[in-house]
Design a protein around this motif. Structure first.
Motif, mmCIF file in Angstrom:
data_model
loop_
_atom_site.group_PDB
_atom_site.id
_atom_site.type_symbol
_atom_site.label_atom_id
_atom_site.label_comp_id
_atom_site.label_asym_id
_atom_site.label_seq_id
_atom_site.Cartn_x
_atom_site.Cartn_y
_atom_site.Cartn_z
ATOM 1 N N GLY A 1 0.793 -1.269 0.070
ATOM 2 C CA GLY A 1 0.008 0.018 0.005
ATOM 3 C C GLY A 1 0.805 1.370 0.282
ATOM 4 N N GLY A 2 2.026 1.119 0.536
ATOM 5 C CA GLY A 2 3.021 2.299 0.379
ATOM 6 C C GLY A 2 2.653 3.630 0.513
ATOM 7 N N GLY A 3 2.208 4.244 -0.555
ATOM 8 C CA GLY A 3 1.885 5.604 -0.678
ATOM 9 C C GLY A 3 3.163 6.428 -0.588
ATOM 10 N N SER A 4 4.251 5.934 -1.532
ATOM 11 C CA SER A 4 5.285 6.491 -1.570
ATOM 12 C C SER A 4 5.427 8.015 -2.310
ATOM 13 C CB SER A 4 6.430 5.873 -2.184
ATOM 14 O OG SER A 4 6.724 4.465 -1.765
ATOM 15 N N VAL A 5 5.177 9.081 -1.857
ATOM 16 C CA VAL A 5 5.447 10.314 -2.280
ATOM 17 C C VAL A 5 6.536 10.663 -3.154
ATOM 18 C CG1 VAL A 5 5.113 12.803 -2.001
ATOM 19 C CG2 VAL A 5 3.830 11.098 -0.318
ATOM 20 N N MET A 6 7.434 9.980 -2.898
ATOM 21 C CA MET A 6 8.812 10.253 -3.539
ATOM 22 C C MET A 6 8.740 9.733 -5.239
ATOM 23 S SD MET A 6 12.163 10.751 -3.542
ATOM 24 C CE MET A 6 13.691 10.174 -4.426
ATOM 25 N N LEU A 7 8.127 8.468 -5.058
ATOM 26 C CA LEU A 7 7.797 7.771 -6.658
ATOM 27 C C LEU A 7 6.917 8.677 -7.082
ATOM 28 C CD1 LEU A 7 8.032 3.992 -5.552
ATOM 29 C CD2 LEU A 7 9.851 5.504 -6.506
ATOM 30 N N VAL A 8 5.760 9.254 -6.621
ATOM 31 C CA VAL A 8 4.905 10.118 -7.047
ATOM 32 C C VAL A 8 5.505 11.270 -7.986
ATOM 33 C CG1 VAL A 8 2.855 11.518 -6.982
ATOM 34 C CG2 VAL A 8 2.801 9.452 -6.101
ATOM 35 N N MET A 9 6.274 12.030 -7.142
ATOM 36 C CA MET A 9 6.985 13.231 -7.421
ATOM 37 C C MET A 9 8.145 12.742 -8.522
ATOM 38 S SD MET A 9 5.826 15.416 -5.766
ATOM 39 C CE MET A 9 5.680 16.436 -4.472
ATOM 40 N N LEU A 10 8.837 11.649 -8.687
ATOM 41 C CA LEU A 10 9.622 11.306 -9.731
ATOM 42 C C LEU A 10 8.890 10.943 -10.910
ATOM 43 C CD1 LEU A 10 12.702 10.615 -9.446
ATOM 44 C CD2 LEU A 10 12.153 8.190 -9.090
ATOM 45 N N PHE A 11 7.734 10.456 -10.820
ATOM 46 C CA PHE A 11 6.944 10.091 -12.180
ATOM 47 C C PHE A 11 6.517 11.519 -12.601
ATOM 48 C CE2 PHE A 11 6.786 5.605 -10.993
ATOM 49 C CZ PHE A 11 6.585 4.961 -12.298
ATOM 50 N N ALA A 12 6.136 12.466 -11.868
ATOM 51 C CA ALA A 12 5.486 13.732 -12.130
ATOM 52 C C ALA A 12 6.532 14.399 -12.936
ATOM 53 C CB ALA A 12 5.028 14.386 -11.182
ATOM 54 N N GLY A 13 7.834 14.727 -12.353
ATOM 55 C CA GLY A 13 8.834 15.171 -12.844
ATOM 56 C C GLY A 13 9.360 14.311 -14.220
ATOM 57 N N PHE A 14 9.310 13.359 -14.318
ATOM 58 C CA PHE A 14 9.498 12.618 -15.558
ATOM 59 C C PHE A 14 8.530 13.064 -16.565
ATOM 60 C CE2 PHE A 14 9.404 9.240 -18.833
ATOM 61 C CZ PHE A 14 11.102 8.923 -19.015
ATOM 62 N N PHE A 15 7.312 12.923 -16.333
ATOM 63 C CA PHE A 15 6.304 12.936 -17.317
ATOM 64 C C PHE A 15 6.117 14.629 -17.675
ATOM 65 C CE2 PHE A 15 4.599 8.965 -16.221
ATOM 66 C CZ PHE A 15 4.649 8.254 -17.580
ATOM 67 N N SER A 16 6.746 15.468 -16.920
ATOM 68 C CA SER A 16 6.517 17.049 -17.258
ATOM 69 C C SER A 16 7.556 17.279 -18.061
ATOM 70 C CB SER A 16 6.810 17.694 -16.043
ATOM 71 O OG SER A 16 8.134 17.553 -15.443
ATOM 72 N N GLN A 17 9.007 16.287 -18.204
ATOM 73 C CA GLN A 17 9.726 16.476 -19.418
ATOM 74 C C GLN A 17 9.661 16.343 -20.640
ATOM 75 O OE1 GLN A 17 13.269 14.450 -17.737
ATOM 76 N NE2 GLN A 17 13.824 15.954 -16.254
ATOM 77 N N ILE A 18 8.750 15.159 -20.773
ATOM 78 C CA ILE A 18 8.000 14.678 -21.957
ATOM 79 C C ILE A 18 7.481 15.863 -22.775
ATOM 80 C CG2 ILE A 18 6.601 12.992 -23.260
ATOM 81 C CD1 ILE A 18 6.997 10.989 -21.110
ATOM 82 N N PRO A 19 8.136 16.182 -24.252
ATOM 83 C CA PRO A 19 7.697 17.152 -24.915
ATOM 84 C C PRO A 19 5.908 17.076 -25.274
ATOM 85 C CG PRO A 19 9.560 16.538 -26.041
ATOM 86 C CD PRO A 19 9.287 15.479 -24.826
ATOM 87 N N LYS A 20 5.293 18.330 -25.172
ATOM 88 C CA LYS A 20 3.946 18.287 -25.418
ATOM 89 C C LYS A 20 3.654 17.960 -26.911
ATOM 90 C CE LYS A 20 2.393 19.126 -21.418
ATOM 91 N NZ LYS A 20 2.057 18.164 -20.438
ATOM 92 N N GLU A 21 4.541 18.211 -27.527
ATOM 93 C CA GLU A 21 4.268 17.843 -29.333
ATOM 94 C C GLU A 21 4.323 16.470 -29.661
ATOM 95 O OE1 GLU A 21 6.900 19.602 -27.956
ATOM 96 O OE2 GLU A 21 6.222 21.653 -28.328
ATOM 97 N N LEU A 22 4.664 15.613 -28.627
ATOM 98 C CA LEU A 22 4.636 14.128 -29.049
ATOM 99 C C LEU A 22 2.947 13.468 -28.707
ATOM 100 C CD1 LEU A 22 7.616 12.421 -27.152
ATOM 101 C CD2 LEU A 22 7.349 12.640 -29.618
ATOM 102 N N GLU A 23 2.428 14.186 -27.765
ATOM 103 C CA GLU A 23 1.212 13.806 -27.378
ATOM 104 C C GLU A 23 0.047 14.319 -28.332
ATOM 105 O OE1 GLU A 23 -2.061 14.329 -23.642
ATOM 106 O OE2 GLU A 23 -0.032 14.910 -23.417
ATOM 107 N N GLU A 24 0.442 15.698 -28.781
ATOM 108 C CA GLU A 24 -0.383 16.562 -29.788
ATOM 109 C C GLU A 24 -0.283 15.799 -31.204
ATOM 110 O OE1 GLU A 24 1.381 20.531 -29.688
ATOM 111 O OE2 GLU A 24 0.278 20.895 -27.682
ATOM 112 N N SER A 25 1.110 15.266 -31.659
ATOM 113 C CA SER A 25 0.862 14.670 -32.756
ATOM 114 C C SER A 25 0.292 13.353 -32.842
ATOM 115 C CB SER A 25 2.477 14.453 -33.317
ATOM 116 O OG SER A 25 3.072 13.315 -32.309
ATOM 117 N N ALA A 26 0.197 12.920 -31.484
ATOM 118 C CA ALA A 26 -0.586 11.318 -31.645
ATOM 119 C C ALA A 26 -2.257 11.898 -31.709
ATOM 120 C CB ALA A 26 -0.240 10.609 -30.390
#
Length: 163
Positions: free
Chosen positions: A34-59
């Motif tokens: 059940g964890g609830g590891s805030v550190m991992l949530v922040m790690l994922f949020a930081g990673f997905f914020s680095q992905i260019p929006k153009e990739l999602e828009e082109s899809a």
């Protein structure tokens, strides 16, 4: 958002007890997963914020929906961060002490290795050789998992998306 584990140990123990999983290995596994590891949530949020929006828009322009965009673009790009999160969660769960100790107080036979090493410390004597041997044995699975997922861990921490 950042609530230490020590503040949630009593509600977790009560919940495991109400589920009828007290003094069972399944109760310890459920409480640890059940964890609830805030550190991992922040790690994922930081990673997905680095992905260019153009990739999602082109899809989207190509007619891809949200789930297909996620499955075909975002998920393959997130392999490094998933590998890092898997390694971190395994290490944190493997080294967990407080939750398994509280949930296995009356049944020492199901205690994990991290809690079992605590038994080498007596009231007046500490078996340092036993603790050292147990610590050496307990680190081997972590080293093996890290060696298997090392590439993903290094890419996930350094940032796999080039901008």
């Amino acid at each position: 958002m950042f609530v230490p584990l020590e503040f949630s140990i009593i509600p977790v123990a009560v919940l495991i007890s109400q589920l009828g999983l007290s003094n069972t290995i399944f109760g310890v596994i459920l409480a640890e997963s059940g964890g609830g590891s805030v550190m991992l949530v922040m790690l994922f949020a930081g990673f997905f914020s680095q992905i260019p929006k153009e990739l999602e828009e082109s899809a989207t322009i190509d007619g891809s929906g949200f789930f297909r965009t996620f499955a075909s673009i975002m998920l393959p790009l997130s392999k490094p961060i998933i590998g890092s999160a898997v390694i971190m969660q395994i290490v944190w769960t493997w080294n967990s002490f407080l939750t398994p100790l509280v949930l296995t107080l009356s049944n020492p036979s199901i205690r994990p290795l991290s809690v079992g090493l605590y038994a080498f410390r007596g009231e007046n004597v500490v078996d340092w050789t036993g603790i050292a041997a147990g610590a050496t044995i307990s680190i081997l699975p972590i080293i093996i998992i890290f060696l298997i997922l090392q590439r993903y861990f290094i890419e996930g921490i350094s940032g796999a998306v080039k901008g």
